[in-house]
Write a protein that holds these residues in place. Structure first.
Motif, PDB file in Angstrom:
ATOM      1  N   ILE A 232      -7.409   2.655  -2.800  1.00 59.80           N
ATOM      2  CA  ILE A 232      -6.135   2.249  -2.213  1.00 59.80           C
ATOM      3  C   ILE A 232      -5.116   2.242  -3.352  1.00 59.80           C
ATOM      4  O   ILE A 232      -5.321   1.553  -4.356  1.00 59.80           O
ATOM      5  CB  ILE A 232      -6.226   0.859  -1.561  1.00 59.80           C
ATOM      6  CG1 ILE A 232      -7.301   0.841  -0.475  1.00 59.80           C
ATOM      7  CG2 ILE A 232      -4.873   0.435  -0.995  1.00 59.80           C
ATOM      8  CD1 ILE A 232      -7.615  -0.543   0.075  1.00 59.80           C
ATOM      9  N   ILE A 233      -4.067   3.021  -3.202  1.00 59.50           N
ATOM     10  CA  ILE A 233      -3.019   3.078  -4.219  1.00 59.50           C
ATOM     11  C   ILE A 233      -1.961   2.049  -3.834  1.00 59.50           C
ATOM     12  O   ILE A 233      -1.438   2.068  -2.719  1.00 59.50           O
ATOM     13  CB  ILE A 233      -2.398   4.483  -4.318  1.00 59.50           C
ATOM     14  CG1 ILE A 233      -3.487   5.548  -4.547  1.00 59.50           C
ATOM     15  CG2 ILE A 233      -1.332   4.524  -5.411  1.00 59.50           C
ATOM     16  CD1 ILE A 233      -4.279   5.385  -5.828  1.00 59.50           C
TER      17      ILE A 233
ATOM     18  N   ASN B 183       1.627  -0.275  -4.729  1.00 63.56           N
ATOM     19  CA  ASN B 183       2.888  -0.446  -5.439  1.00 63.56           C
ATOM     20  C   ASN B 183       3.054  -1.932  -5.668  1.00 63.56           C
ATOM     21  O   ASN B 183       3.245  -2.690  -4.722  1.00 63.56           O
ATOM     22  CB  ASN B 183       4.069   0.075  -4.605  1.00 63.56           C
ATOM     23  CG  ASN B 183       4.307   1.539  -4.829  1.00 63.56           C
ATOM     24  OD1 ASN B 183       4.246   2.011  -5.950  1.00 63.56           O
ATOM     25  ND2 ASN B 183       4.573   2.256  -3.757  1.00 63.56           N
TER      26      ASN B 183
ATOM     27  N   ARG C 223       0.061  12.969  -9.363  1.00 63.01           N
ATOM     28  CA  ARG C 223       1.369  13.634  -9.311  1.00 63.01           C
ATOM     29  C   ARG C 223       2.222  13.288 -10.530  1.00 63.01           C
ATOM     30  O   ARG C 223       3.398  12.962 -10.416  1.00 63.01           O
ATOM     31  CB  ARG C 223       2.102  13.310  -8.011  1.00 63.01           C
ATOM     32  CG  ARG C 223       1.361  13.808  -6.762  1.00 63.01           C
ATOM     33  CD  ARG C 223       2.099  13.521  -5.473  1.00 63.01           C
ATOM     34  NE  ARG C 223       2.095  12.136  -5.074  1.00 63.01           N
ATOM     35  CZ  ARG C 223       1.103  11.519  -4.439  1.00 63.01           C
ATOM     36  NH1 ARG C 223       0.005  12.181  -4.158  1.00 63.01           N
ATOM     37  NH2 ARG C 223       1.200  10.265  -4.092  1.00 63.01           N
TER      38      ARG C 223
ATOM     39  N   VAL D  69       0.834  -1.199   0.000  1.00 64.30           N
ATOM     40  CA  VAL D  69       0.000   0.000   0.000  1.00 64.30           C
ATOM     41  C   VAL D  69       0.871   1.253   0.000  1.00 64.30           C
ATOM     42  O   VAL D  69       1.731   1.414   0.863  1.00 64.30           O
ATOM     43  CB  VAL D  69      -0.950   0.010   1.215  1.00 64.30           C
ATOM     44  CG1 VAL D  69      -1.765   1.297   1.267  1.00 64.30           C
ATOM     45  CG2 VAL D  69      -1.860  -1.209   1.189  1.00 64.30           C
ATOM     46  N   GLN D  70       0.628   2.124  -0.978  1.00 63.53           N
ATOM     47  CA  GLN D  70       1.339   3.404  -1.037  1.00 63.53           C
ATOM     48  C   GLN D  70       0.561   4.477  -0.295  1.00 63.53           C
ATOM     49  O   GLN D  70       1.122   5.239   0.479  1.00 63.53           O
ATOM     50  CB  GLN D  70       1.549   3.813  -2.499  1.00 63.53           C
ATOM     51  CG  GLN D  70       2.206   5.168  -2.679  1.00 63.53           C
ATOM     52  CD  GLN D  70       2.455   5.481  -4.136  1.00 63.53           C
ATOM     53  OE1 GLN D  70       2.928   4.642  -4.892  1.00 63.53           O
ATOM     54  NE2 GLN D  70       2.125   6.696  -4.542  1.00 63.53           N
ATOM     55  N   GLU D  71      -0.740   4.558  -0.551  1.00 59.75           N
ATOM     56  CA  GLU D  71      -1.579   5.546   0.128  1.00 59.75           C
ATOM     57  C   GLU D  71      -3.045   5.170  -0.007  1.00 59.75           C
ATOM     58  O   GLU D  71      -3.404   4.331  -0.824  1.00 59.75           O
ATOM     59  CB  GLU D  71      -1.331   6.962  -0.403  1.00 59.75           C
ATOM     60  CG  GLU D  71      -1.824   7.214  -1.796  1.00 59.75           C
ATOM     61  CD  GLU D  71      -1.542   8.640  -2.272  1.00 59.75           C
ATOM     62  OE1 GLU D  71      -2.484   9.456  -2.234  1.00 59.75           O
ATOM     63  OE2 GLU D  71      -0.400   8.913  -2.685  1.00 59.75           O
ATOM     64  N   ILE D  72      -3.853   5.812   0.816  1.00 59.44           N
ATOM     65  CA  ILE D  72      -5.308   5.634   0.781  1.00 59.44           C
ATOM     66  C   ILE D  72      -5.896   7.015   0.555  1.00 59.44           C
ATOM     67  O   ILE D  72      -5.516   7.972   1.240  1.00 59.44           O
ATOM     68  CB  ILE D  72      -5.822   5.030   2.100  1.00 59.44           C
ATOM     69  CG1 ILE D  72      -5.166   3.666   2.348  1.00 59.44           C
ATOM     70  CG2 ILE D  72      -7.346   4.919   2.079  1.00 59.44           C
ATOM     71  CD1 ILE D  72      -5.366   3.136   3.745  1.00 59.44           C
ATOM     72  N   ARG D  73      -6.809   7.114  -0.398  1.00 55.74           N
ATOM     73  CA  ARG D  73      -7.400   8.419  -0.697  1.00 55.74           C
ATOM     74  C   ARG D  73      -8.880   8.258  -1.000  1.00 55.74           C
ATOM     75  O   ARG D  73      -9.339   7.162  -1.316  1.00 55.74           O
ATOM     76  CB  ARG D  73      -6.663   9.078  -1.863  1.00 55.74           C
ATOM     77  CG  ARG D  73      -6.599   8.216  -3.102  1.00 55.74           C
ATOM     78  CD  ARG D  73      -5.653   8.703  -4.164  1.00 55.74           C
ATOM     79  NE  ARG D  73      -6.091   9.947  -4.743  1.00 55.74           N
ATOM     80  CZ  ARG D  73      -5.310  10.739  -5.439  1.00 55.74           C
ATOM     81  NH1 ARG D  73      -4.046  10.433  -5.641  1.00 55.74           N
ATOM     82  NH2 ARG D  73      -5.758  11.858  -5.937  1.00 55.74           N
TER      83      ARG D  73
END
Length: 165
Positions: A88-89, A91, A61, A35-39
Motif C-alpha cells: 500500500i503506497i 501519502n 516513477r 492511500v495513494q495506490e495499492i500494488r
C-alpha cells in the motif's frame, strides 16, 4: 474523489472511509485519504544497517519510496510473501511510504459510533497509534492512525534511507 470532496462527504454523512487490510489473522483499517495506490509486492532494494521492518526502497516513477513491512513493524509473526502480499503506497504529509501487508480486504465507511476507544494496557504496550476498534459486520478491525505509527523519528530514518541512494 479528491480529498476535499471526500471530507465533504464525511461531513454530510458522518462516515469516514477506511481501507482494511490483514496481517496474519488480524484485520486493520487506515484512513483511505492517506492511500495513494495499492500494488503487488515486488522486490525492494535492501539498505544496510536499517531495522528489520524497513525492507528497503523502491523507485516508483522517479520517487525513492521507503518500504515498511507491517508484520515486522507490529511484531505480528514472521513475514511470508506470497501471491496475496501487497504494498500500500501512502501519502503522509510530504512523504511517500510503502507498507507491505498480507492482503487488502475492502473499503468500508465507518461512523464514529462504530469505532470504540482502544483499551488501555498501561506502560506494558504502546497503543498510541491505535485510534480504536471498529465493528464491521461480524468482525473487528483495529483502526490505526498511520501517521502516528510511522512516527517522526522513524520517518526521519526513512528519509535518510531514501537520501542515501
Amino acid at each position: 474523489m479528491s480529498e476535499l470532496a471526500a471530507e465533504s462527504v464525511q461531513a454530510l454523512t458522518g462516515h469516514q472511509e477506511f481501507l482494511t487490510f490483514t496481517l496474519g489473522e488480524e484485520e486493520y483499517a487506515i484512513d483511505i485519504l492517506k492511500v495513494q495506490e495499492i500494488r503487488g509486492y515486488d522486490g525492494v532494494t535492501r539498505i544496510a544497517n536499517t531495522p528489520d521492518y524497513i525492507k528497503g526502497v523502491i523507485n516508483m516513477r522517479g520517487v525513492i519510496v521507503p518500504v515498511v513491512d507491517m508484520r515486522l513493524k507490529l511484531q505480528v509473526g514472521e513475514a511470508v510473501y506470497d501471491q496475496f502480499t501487497v504494498m500500500i503506497i501512502l501519502n503522509l504529509g510530504s512523504r511517500v511510504v510503502g507498507m507491505v501487508v498480507d492482503g487488502v480486504s475492502d473499503v468500508v465507511a465507518l461512523s464514529e459510533e462504530q469505532i470504540r476507544p482502544a483499551p488501555e494496557f498501561g506502560a506494558a504496550l504502546d497503543t498510541q497509534y491505535i485510534q480504536g476498534l471498529a465493528s464491521i459486520e461480524e468482525r473487528m478491525a483495529i483502526v490505526v492512525d498511520i501517521e502516528k505509527l510511522m512516527s517522526s523519528s522513524e520517518m526521519g530514518l526513512m528519509d535518510s534511507v531514501a537520501e542515501a541512494l
